[in-house]
Design a protein around this motif. Sequence first.
Motif, PDB file in Angstrom:
ATOM      1  N   GLY A  65       0.789  -1.221   0.000  1.00 44.63           N
ATOM      2  CA  GLY A  65       0.000   0.000   0.000  1.00 44.63           C
ATOM      3  C   GLY A  65       0.820   1.269   0.000  1.00 44.63           C
ATOM      4  O   GLY A  65       0.264   2.365  -0.102  1.00 44.63           O
ATOM      5  N   ASP A  66       2.152   1.152   0.083  1.00 49.99           N
ATOM      6  CA  ASP A  66       3.009   2.340   0.035  1.00 49.99           C
ATOM      7  C   ASP A  66       3.056   2.913  -1.381  1.00 49.99           C
ATOM      8  O   ASP A  66       2.863   2.203  -2.371  1.00 49.99           O
ATOM      9  CB  ASP A  66       4.442   1.993   0.467  1.00 49.99           C
ATOM     10  N   VAL A  67       3.324   4.211  -1.456  1.00 49.55           N
ATOM     11  CA  VAL A  67       3.486   4.897  -2.743  1.00 49.55           C
ATOM     12  C   VAL A  67       4.873   5.519  -2.732  1.00 49.55           C
ATOM     13  O   VAL A  67       5.124   6.500  -2.029  1.00 49.55           O
ATOM     14  CB  VAL A  67       2.408   5.983  -2.944  1.00 49.55           C
ATOM     15  N   VAL A  68       5.787   4.938  -3.490  1.00 53.83           N
ATOM     16  CA  VAL A  68       7.202   5.310  -3.422  1.00 53.83           C
ATOM     17  C   VAL A  68       7.679   5.836  -4.767  1.00 53.83           C
ATOM     18  O   VAL A  68       7.491   5.187  -5.808  1.00 53.83           O
ATOM     19  CB  VAL A  68       8.067   4.099  -3.005  1.00 53.83           C
ATOM     20  N   GLY A  69       8.292   7.020  -4.731  1.00 54.23           N
ATOM     21  CA  GLY A  69       8.868   7.593  -5.941  1.00 54.23           C
ATOM     22  C   GLY A  69      10.365   7.370  -5.972  1.00 54.23           C
ATOM     23  O   GLY A  69      11.034   7.455  -4.933  1.00 54.23           O
ATOM     24  N   LEU A  70      10.896   7.074  -7.145  1.00 54.72           N
ATOM     25  CA  LEU A  70      12.345   6.973  -7.327  1.00 54.72           C
ATOM     26  C   LEU A  70      12.821   8.223  -8.044  1.00 54.72           C
ATOM     27  O   LEU A  70      12.304   8.565  -9.112  1.00 54.72           O
ATOM     28  CB  LEU A  70      12.713   5.730  -8.146  1.00 54.72           C
ATOM     29  N   VAL A  71      13.788   8.926  -7.448  1.00 53.08           N
ATOM     30  CA  VAL A  71      14.310  10.152  -8.048  1.00 53.08           C
ATOM     31  C   VAL A  71      15.812  10.006  -8.278  1.00 53.08           C
ATOM     32  O   VAL A  71      16.476   9.163  -7.675  1.00 53.08           O
ATOM     33  CB  VAL A  71      14.025  11.395  -7.169  1.00 53.08           C
ATOM     34  N   GLY A 209      -5.784   1.676  -0.629  1.00 52.29           N
ATOM     35  CA  GLY A 209      -4.847   1.139   0.353  1.00 52.29           C
ATOM     36  C   GLY A 209      -4.343  -0.249   0.041  1.00 52.29           C
ATOM     37  O   GLY A 209      -3.544  -0.814   0.787  1.00 52.29           O
ATOM     38  N   ASP A 210      -4.792  -0.821  -1.074  1.00 57.98           N
ATOM     39  CA  ASP A 210      -4.428  -2.193  -1.411  1.00 57.98           C
ATOM     40  C   ASP A 210      -3.330  -2.279  -2.466  1.00 57.98           C
ATOM     41  O   ASP A 210      -2.738  -3.339  -2.662  1.00 57.98           O
ATOM     42  CB  ASP A 210      -5.656  -2.960  -1.927  1.00 57.98           C
ATOM     43  N   VAL A 211      -3.087  -1.180  -3.176  1.00 51.75           N
ATOM     44  CA  VAL A 211      -2.146  -1.202  -4.294  1.00 51.75           C
ATOM     45  C   VAL A 211      -0.842  -0.509  -3.895  1.00 51.75           C
ATOM     46  O   VAL A 211      -0.854   0.621  -3.401  1.00 51.75           O
ATOM     47  CB  VAL A 211      -2.750  -0.510  -5.534  1.00 51.75           C
ATOM     48  N   THR A 212       0.268  -1.192  -4.126  1.00 50.55           N
ATOM     49  CA  THR A 212       1.589  -0.616  -3.912  1.00 50.55           C
ATOM     50  C   THR A 212       2.029   0.043  -5.219  1.00 50.55           C
ATOM     51  O   THR A 212       1.928  -0.560  -6.289  1.00 50.55           O
ATOM     52  CB  THR A 212       2.596  -1.716  -3.525  1.00 50.55           C
ATOM     53  N   VAL A 213       2.503   1.283  -5.141  1.00 47.46           N
ATOM     54  CA  VAL A 213       2.879   2.025  -6.346  1.00 47.46           C
ATOM     55  C   VAL A 213       4.358   2.405  -6.282  1.00 47.46           C
ATOM     56  O   VAL A 213       4.820   2.968  -5.283  1.00 47.46           O
ATOM     57  CB  VAL A 213       2.028   3.303  -6.516  1.00 47.46           C
ATOM     58  N   LEU A 214       5.088   2.086  -7.361  1.00 56.76           N
ATOM     59  CA  LEU A 214       6.466   2.532  -7.541  1.00 56.76           C
ATOM     60  C   LEU A 214       6.473   3.443  -8.753  1.00 56.76           C
ATOM     61  O   LEU A 214       6.031   3.052  -9.841  1.00 56.76           O
ATOM     62  CB  LEU A 214       7.399   1.336  -7.761  1.00 56.76           C
TER      63      LEU A 214
END
Length: 256
Positions: A65-71, A209-214
């Motif tokens: 469920g986290d939403v994480v950006g890669l920079v 809240g169920d989907v993890t996003v990268l």
Amino acid sequence: MSDAKNAAAAAEEYAVEVNDVTMIFNMASEQLNNLKEYFIKLAKHELFFKEFRALKHISFKVRRGDVVGLVGTNGSGKSTMLKVIAGVLEPSEGECIVRGNIAPLIELGAGFDMELTARENIYLNGALLGYTKQFIDEHLDEIVDFAELHDFMDMPLKNYSSGMVARIAFAIATITEPDILIVDETLSVGDVFFQQKCEQRIQHFIESGDVTVLFVSHSIEQVERICKRAVWIEKGDLRMDGPVKEVCEAYRNQFN
């Protein structure tokens, strides 16, 4: 509960675990003008390679469920990291553990046959993502409606712009809620109105809240808007991992 069960339960909290991952590519040490030169030198054992470490001992975990950006600046290894997570690349060292099904939006056109029509490609790409023909039949109108390409469905994909291809790819990959959604620069292609539409769908996943996003984007503002956390990879090294505002501020400050 036993220690083993506690450990297993703790592990299940994470959708993605990147453990000491290194990615090494072998590159020709001299510039060659064509494939003929390449194979002649290869046959004569005159072609030498040098190592390029795109990722160097990277470790981080992503909770469900986290939403994480890669920079990171161009060529720093962000897309390579996403390809390792998606299973497109096998790490040279370390391991990547992924729990759940992935909807990867990494390379536009991947899984498409540009000679086929958009309609045919929906079925082809859907099959690659594990959808049955019956499922696509039932959701075809929904996919086409989201992509907003009703008048172009029987046109070969080779005649599509990159923005139109992005519309089809995004609509197919997100027709159901995946466990893990990987988005690499896809939203930077096409018009601003469709970008907003894609963001809204991602926000819907986030709110569930169920989907993890990268997420990777050239736009730091977009990363700040969509993500809660950011991982900064610079020239293959993990520079920083933390709340999105703090990481993005530190990333901006390197240019000041």
